[in-house]
Design an enzyme around this catalytic site. Structure first.
Site, mmCIF file in Angstrom:
data_model
loop_
_atom_site.group_PDB
_atom_site.id
_atom_site.type_symbol
_atom_site.label_atom_id
_atom_site.label_comp_id
_atom_site.label_asym_id
_atom_site.label_seq_id
_atom_site.Cartn_x
_atom_site.Cartn_y
_atom_site.Cartn_z
ATOM 1 C CD GLU A 94 -2.657 0.270 3.114
ATOM 2 O OE1 GLU A 94 -2.492 -0.728 3.565
ATOM 3 O OE2 GLU A 94 -3.128 1.247 3.277
ATOM 4 C CG ASP A 120 -8.112 3.350 5.579
ATOM 5 O OD1 ASP A 120 -7.541 4.213 5.522
ATOM 6 O OD2 ASP A 120 -9.440 2.875 5.216
ATOM 7 C CG ASP A 122 -4.810 0.428 8.608
ATOM 8 O OD1 ASP A 122 -4.204 1.379 8.631
ATOM 9 O OD2 ASP A 122 -4.945 -0.010 7.515
ATOM 10 C CG ASP A 134 -0.488 0.062 6.351
ATOM 11 O OD1 ASP A 134 -0.512 1.237 6.213
ATOM 12 O OD2 ASP A 134 0.360 -0.796 5.796
#
Ligand code: 28F
Length: 659
Positions: free
Chosen positions: A444, A521, A519, A517
């Site tokens: 990302e 997102d 998280d 990541d």
């Protein structure tokens, strides 16, 4: 060497307690020893010994001592003695009730070494100071013989357990003795001084400074039967680095009949340099460099000085003998497999790097190059047969290098043909030709891309950063898909085509690893990517090529123990199971892969030996293409009601679902 320091202000005591810069107590040292000695392992343990020996060596290098005794005692303690001036015992001006000696032993950075006025060259400069040794020792005893009196003070874990005691008059003895036992509470289980390591340390000091005799003693009971370390030895090497080099070379056949060695003072500037270089016919070389007898394993400016002197000297010699090819030799051709030793003495050495073992004084490069270049020119012109042998050997190495480079160039060209010329610029490809065993990490954004590029294994691991959220192909028409830069980068990088043109044999990587990541997102982007693969290359998924990386969300550290947690539940699990001991626990949360040091990213997520990957598979009931399409439509399609319906139906076993 002694004359060099004669220029010092040689007043009666060219030191006064006011030189001490007292900064802070020792508590922080016991709390976080790793900050001061790089850890609590065997290397860190021997750092304590190096610190004390370096302080004794400072006395010798500054011309005030010529003998140092290093004794490993029966009880595992180490005793170091020098015959220098003796640590000052006069009252400290700032601390009325303490002697200079007590202040030096009980406060960080209290050595005058930070005020260069007192010391011109100080081995221990980038050292931590004897106070750190004191803090990390179960007990430590200092004896000083100075101004015809003997003094002693004892400490435990950095705290005085006795006053400074006058032991009465001494006749013809002076100097400092420090005896200490590292604290088992601080160091890892079963840590003890290794005789061989200490002996090697003492011996290297004696090689590096011919003005000192080091006497070694080791309690016999500490020597294992197969340990070649002597019980006693007197270490004194007038031959300096030449002897040291011979000792390291161990009869290797060399290109030149004798090494290029010498020493020189830096004329108007304080300091000196000593060197010894040999060129073994074959095998790997080494470079051992030092500054003020302290090893500089990361090299630095002094080493660049040596490299430049030898490179320019040899090229210049090549020109002189009209050998045109000499112009193309590089420093690596000359020194790549040479065995070189380099020792500089300079005032105020600056060290850089995490472990402070790389010399960074720009001046040192100039001084060393000038001193060595001059002698190298003489050495070459003085012995033409040796010079020609060295030049010839170096040119062969240059030829090998150029040939290897050509071969690589040809191979790359042939590979590019095979691996499809048109590759996206964003792709950092792996160097291996065929796909077997290769991996493509889809990450990302560029910062994660940067860390991944550093962490990767260049031979088998490629990296493709994609920016932001890629197109949701479930709801996009084909034209839009191909128009989307990120998606078309991905299709180009994979090389296998899409939909009915999908050709598994053309797939350029074995594993496609989505590394977003840890998280929400990141999870969303991973979902979009999986949607893409389900829609455009279902065969790639069914073939078991698609994976999800498992980057950690947390790093948990206590003392020397470090573990990584995938998510909150895993963190709780580790806290309960692994971190039960005493001592502060540090938990750090990784905001994104881009924030994670590449070494950690490699260790936790990319290195096949340590990482865990989730392979993306189609649930049994969805093996059919049609069902897959329906599932994806439900989850990712335009109609949210399908999505909510799916979540409602399955939410029961999904626990807390944050929509
Ligand atoms: C066994 C380890 O540590 N020897 C040392 C000296 C001598 C002087 C000194 C040391 C306070 C801050 C300057 C004496 N007289 N061996 C050792 N020998 N430290 S450590 O001074 C420390 C001062 O830095 C010394 C005059 N000048 C210096």
């Amino acid at each position: 060497m002694n004359d060099l320091f004669a220029s010092l202000p040689a007043t009666k005591s060219d030191y006064s307690a006011r030189d001490i810069e007292v900064l802070e107590g020792l508590e922080p040292v016991r709390q976080r020893p790793g900050m001061y000695i790089g850890g609590t392992d065997e290397r860190a343990l021997h750092h304590l010994a190096a610190e004390v020996i370096d302080n004794a060596m400072d006395e010798a290098v500054s011309g005030h001592a010529n003998r140092i005794d290093v004794s490993l005692e029966e009880d595992g303690s180490l005793s170091v003695r020098d015959n220098g001036r003796g640590i000052p015992v006069d009252r400290h001006p700032k601390f009325k009730d303490k002697s200079a000696l007590e202040v030096i032993l009980t406060t960080l950075h209290s050595g005058g070494k930070f005020s260069s006025r007192v010391y011109t060259t100080s081995g221990g400069l980038h050292g931590v100071g004897v106070s750190v040794v004191n803090a990390l020792s179960e007990w430590l005893e200092v004896e000083v013989a100075r101004d015809r009196n003997a003094w002693r003070q004892s400490f435990a874990r950095g705290k005085p357990v006795s006053k400074l005691t006058n032991l009465g008059p001494v006749q013809n003895r002076r100097g400092t003795t420090v005896r200490f036992k590292p604290d088992p509470e601080i160091f890892d289980e079963g840590m003890a001084f290794k005789p061989a390591r200490l002996y090697k340390m003492a011996r290297s000091k004696a090689y590096l400074f011919k003005g000192v005799e080091i006497r070694w003693f080791c309690a016999p009971s500490l020597l294992k039967e197969n340990d070649p370390t002597p019980e006693e030895a007197s270490l004194h090497f007038p031959g300096g680095l030449t002897d040291f080099l011979a000792d390291n070379l161990a009869e290797k056949a060399c290109v030149t009949t004798e090494p290029f060695a010498g020493r020189a003072d830096f004329g108007d500037t304080e300091g000196s340099v000593e060197w010894a270089v040999a060129w073994p016919e074959w095998g790997d070389g080494f470079v051992h460099s030092y500054c003020n007898t302290v090893p500089t394993p990361q090299g630095g400016t002094h080493e660049s000085g040596l490299r430049m002197a030898l490179l320019r000297g040899l090229k210049n010699y090549g020109e002189m003998v009209n050998n045109k090819k000499a112009a193309q030799i590089t420093a690596d051709d000359v020194l790549g497999t040479a065995c070189s030793m380099l020792s500089v003495f300079i005032a105020n050495p600056q060290f850089q790097g995490q472990t402070k073992d790389k010399l960074s004084n720009a001046e040192a490069a100039r001084l060393v190059e000038a001193a060595i270049r001059d002698r190298f020119d003489h050495w070459l012109s003085g012995a033409p047969d040796m010079a020609n042998a060295l030049l010839g050997w170096t040119l062969d190495r240059a030829d090998d290098r150029l040939r290897r480079r050509q071969e690589k160039e040809i191979q790359r060209k042939s590979l590019v043909g095979k691996r499809k010329l048109r590759l996206p610029g964003k792709l950092t490809d792996c160097s291996q030709g065929d796909a077997a065993g290769t991996e493509l990490f889809i990450v990302e954004g560029d910062s994660a891309g940067g860390s991944a590029k550093q962490a990767r294994d260049r031979k088998t691991q490629a990296v493709l950063p994609i920016r932001g959220k890629i197109l949701n192909v479930a709801s996009a028409v084909l034209a839009k898909i191909n128009a989307n830069q990120e998606v078309s980068n991905l299709i180009q990088a994979l090389g296998c085509g899409t939909r009915d043109k999908y050709d598994p044999a053309a797939l350029r990587y074995d594993k496609i690893i989505i590394m977003t990541d840890a998280d929400v997102d990141g999870a969303h982007i991973a979902t979009l990517l999986m949607t893409f693969f389900f829609k455009e290359m279902p065969g790639l998924v069914r073939g078991g090529h698609l994976y999800l990386a498992q980057p950690p969300l947390y790093r948990i550290a206590q003392g020397g123990k470090v573990l990584y947690a995938r998510d909150d539940p895993h963190k709780e699990e580790l806290m309960a199971a692994e971190f039960t001991g005493r001592g502060k626990i540090e938990i750090s949360r990784f905001k994104g892969l881009g924030e994670m040091p590449s070494a950690q990213l490699k260790e936790t997520t990319m290195n096949p030996k340590h990482r865990t990957l989730l392979r993306v598979t189609l649930p049994a009931e969805y093996q059919e293409m049609r069902d897959t399409a329906n599932l994806v439509e439900e989850l990712m399609g335009k109609k949210p009601e399908h999505r909510f319906e799916f979540i409602r139906k399955n939410a029961l076993n999904a626990g807390e679902v944050d929509i």
